[in-house]
Design a protein around this motif. Structure first.
Motif, mmCIF file in Angstrom:
data_model
loop_
_atom_site.group_PDB
_atom_site.id
_atom_site.type_symbol
_atom_site.label_atom_id
_atom_site.label_comp_id
_atom_site.label_asym_id
_atom_site.label_seq_id
_atom_site.Cartn_x
_atom_site.Cartn_y
_atom_site.Cartn_z
ATOM 1 N N THR A 237 0.812 -1.229 0.000
ATOM 2 C CA THR A 237 0.000 0.000 0.000
ATOM 3 C C THR A 237 0.844 1.276 0.000
ATOM 4 O O THR A 237 0.518 2.221 -0.697
ATOM 5 N N ILE A 238 1.918 1.300 0.790
ATOM 6 C CA ILE A 238 2.717 2.538 0.822
ATOM 7 C C ILE A 238 3.804 2.509 -0.259
ATOM 8 O O ILE A 238 4.442 3.516 -0.519
ATOM 9 N N ALA A 239 4.001 1.355 -0.869
ATOM 10 C CA ALA A 239 4.875 1.175 -2.038
ATOM 11 C C ALA A 239 4.681 -0.255 -2.503
ATOM 12 O O ALA A 239 4.132 -1.074 -1.766
ATOM 13 N N ALA A 240 5.150 -0.576 -3.692
ATOM 14 C CA ALA A 240 5.019 -1.952 -4.211
ATOM 15 C C ALA A 240 5.638 -2.941 -3.232
ATOM 16 O O ALA A 240 5.099 -4.010 -2.982
ATOM 17 N N GLY A 241 6.785 -2.572 -2.663
ATOM 18 C CA GLY A 241 7.476 -3.416 -1.695
ATOM 19 C C GLY A 241 7.352 -2.872 -0.280
ATOM 20 O O GLY A 241 8.274 -3.020 0.537
ATOM 21 N N GLY A 242 6.239 -2.215 0.017
ATOM 22 C CA GLY A 242 5.924 -1.766 1.376
ATOM 23 C C GLY A 242 6.998 -0.896 2.001
ATOM 24 O O GLY A 242 7.717 -0.156 1.328
#
Ligand code: PMP
Length: 407
Positions: A237-242
């Motif tokens: 959610t906060i980036a592709a790799g979290g």
């Protein structure tokens, strides 16, 4: 009319359903997170950024299934993948290629080579903690004040009756963003693991301070403590790799759930090869009838490969930034907004009653997480227009000292 009376008047169908539900489910709900007086609002449908309740009221959804529906409701690509998989059988209790593809994609995103699947965040953190205990031969667990890691015994210490005293003694709490406190407890207790969100979504959405996660990594590595990033909310959610990608610090274990399954129950545990050793040699069996369930894996595969693409993350970032900047502007001296990818939160100088915020939002057609009314999750189905509607609402919420919930 008060906000509460207005919502009651708009939701007679929910009141009616609650009378039936209360006879067969404690509190009329399947999970205590959904409890509400005088009655819960029962939903019937979701489409893109919108949901509808049983009375036909329409809402723009910023709750998004406790942050699970980053892909928006009823996404056609996920629907097609699920329909296709259903026609070929949904469950075998045997591995399928879908699980391999999802594990490969998660390994790429999080830089951790080994993955196992579960059906929820609770199972992911429970499994991760047992793996850490099995690997280290130690019992104690360190977590952050105000954190939530699911509803198994170790995670519920301090929050529920029914937890054995022997478990309570093994769990220690330190403040987030305080590396010295963490170092002291690690030296004193030699725990099996530290479990933490890389950015605290519980306890008010607090990003890590500069250098904090690096210090946590250093302290845990030095003392042989397994570092678990619980990315059930931040992963995907906060980036592709979290948080692993966003903050550039790699833990030993990552736990995922929520946004992984495209709306189906699904979770995962990511590990270094060293940690995975205890699963591979059978000393810590990681089990579950529905682990890697083909239907869940088909949904997760479509979700990760077709929906949550690099473009989608760019879109979530720019919508999140628009929402943050808009909220900041209308809050002016009254507070500010924080955002990371699809997630964000309002911070007020003098916080208004969260129940009042939630009621007002509901009466204006904006669906927020109840009890956490200052927080949002955006989906890729949101638009500049839907985001601006939320900013308008926040403008109305700018605190006035006379505000209170009038029953
Ligand atoms: N970890 C975190 C950080 C969570 O936010 C949650 C759920 N809110 C869980 C674990 C537990 O996940 P689940 O509800 O799927 O068991």
């Amino acid at each position: 009319m008060s906000e509460l009376a207005e919502l009651n008047e708009r939701t007679p169908g929910s009141a009616e359903l609650f009378r039936r539900a209360g006879r067969v489910m404690p509190g009329g709900v399947p999970s205590s997170f959904q409890l509400r007086e005088p009655w819960p609002i029962y939903l019937v449908r979701g489409d893109g950024p919108r949901v509808w309740d049983v009375d036909g009221n329409e809402y723009l959804d910023f709750h998004n299934g406790f942050g699970s529906m980053v892909q928006g409701h009823a996404h056609p690509a996920i629907g097609a993948a699920v329909a296709d998989r259903y026609a070929q059988g949904t469950h075998f209790g045997a591995p399928t290629e879908g699980a391999v593809v999802v594990a490969e994609e998660l390994a790429r995103r999080f830089g951790l080579p080994r993955w196992r699947f579960t059906n929820s965040g609770t199972e992911s953190t429970m499994g991760a903690i047992r793996i850490a205990r099995g690997l280290t031969g130690r019992n104690d667990v360190v977590r952050m004040a105000g954190s939530y890691h699911g509803h198994h015994d170790t995670a519920m210490v301090g929050s529920s009756a029914g937890i054995p005293a022997s478990v309570v003694e093994q769990v220690h709490t330190v403040p987030f963003n305080d590396a010295d406190a963490l170092e002291r407890i690690v030296e004193r207790r030699a725990p099996a693991c530290v479990i933490m969100e890389p950015a605290m979504t519980h306890g008010g959405f607090v990003p890590p301070e500069e250098g904090y996660l690096e210090a946590v990594r250093e302290v845990t590595r030095r003392d042989g403590v397994v570092l678990i990033f619980d990315e059930v909310k931040t992963g995907l959610t906060i980036a592709a790799g979290g948080g692993v990608e966003r903050f550039g610090v790699r833990p030993d274990v990552v736990t995922l759930a929520k946004a992984l399954g495209g709306g189906l129950p699904s979770g995962a545990i990511g590990m270094t090869s060293e940690v995975a050793r205890v699963v591979e040699d059978g000393s810590v069996p990681q089990l579950g009838t529905f682990n890697g369930n083909p239907l869940g894996m088909a949904a997760a595969r479509a979700n990760l490969i077709e929906v949550l693409t690099p473009d989608a993350y760019e879109r979530l970032e720019s919508l999140g930034e628009r929402l943050r900047a808009g909220c900041d502007a209308v809050l002016a001296d009254h507070g500010r907004a924080v955002a990371l990818g699809s997630k964000g939160c309002l911070r007020f100088e003098r916080p208004p009653d969260p129940e009042l915020i939630w009621l007002r939002a509901m009466n204006r057609g904006i669906y927020m997480t109840r009890g956490r009314g200052y927080e949002w999750t955006l989906s890729v189905a949101h638009t500049e227009e839907t985001v601006d509607r939320y900013v308008e609402l926040v403008g109305e919420l700018t605190p006035r000292s006379s505000d209170s919930v009038r029953a």
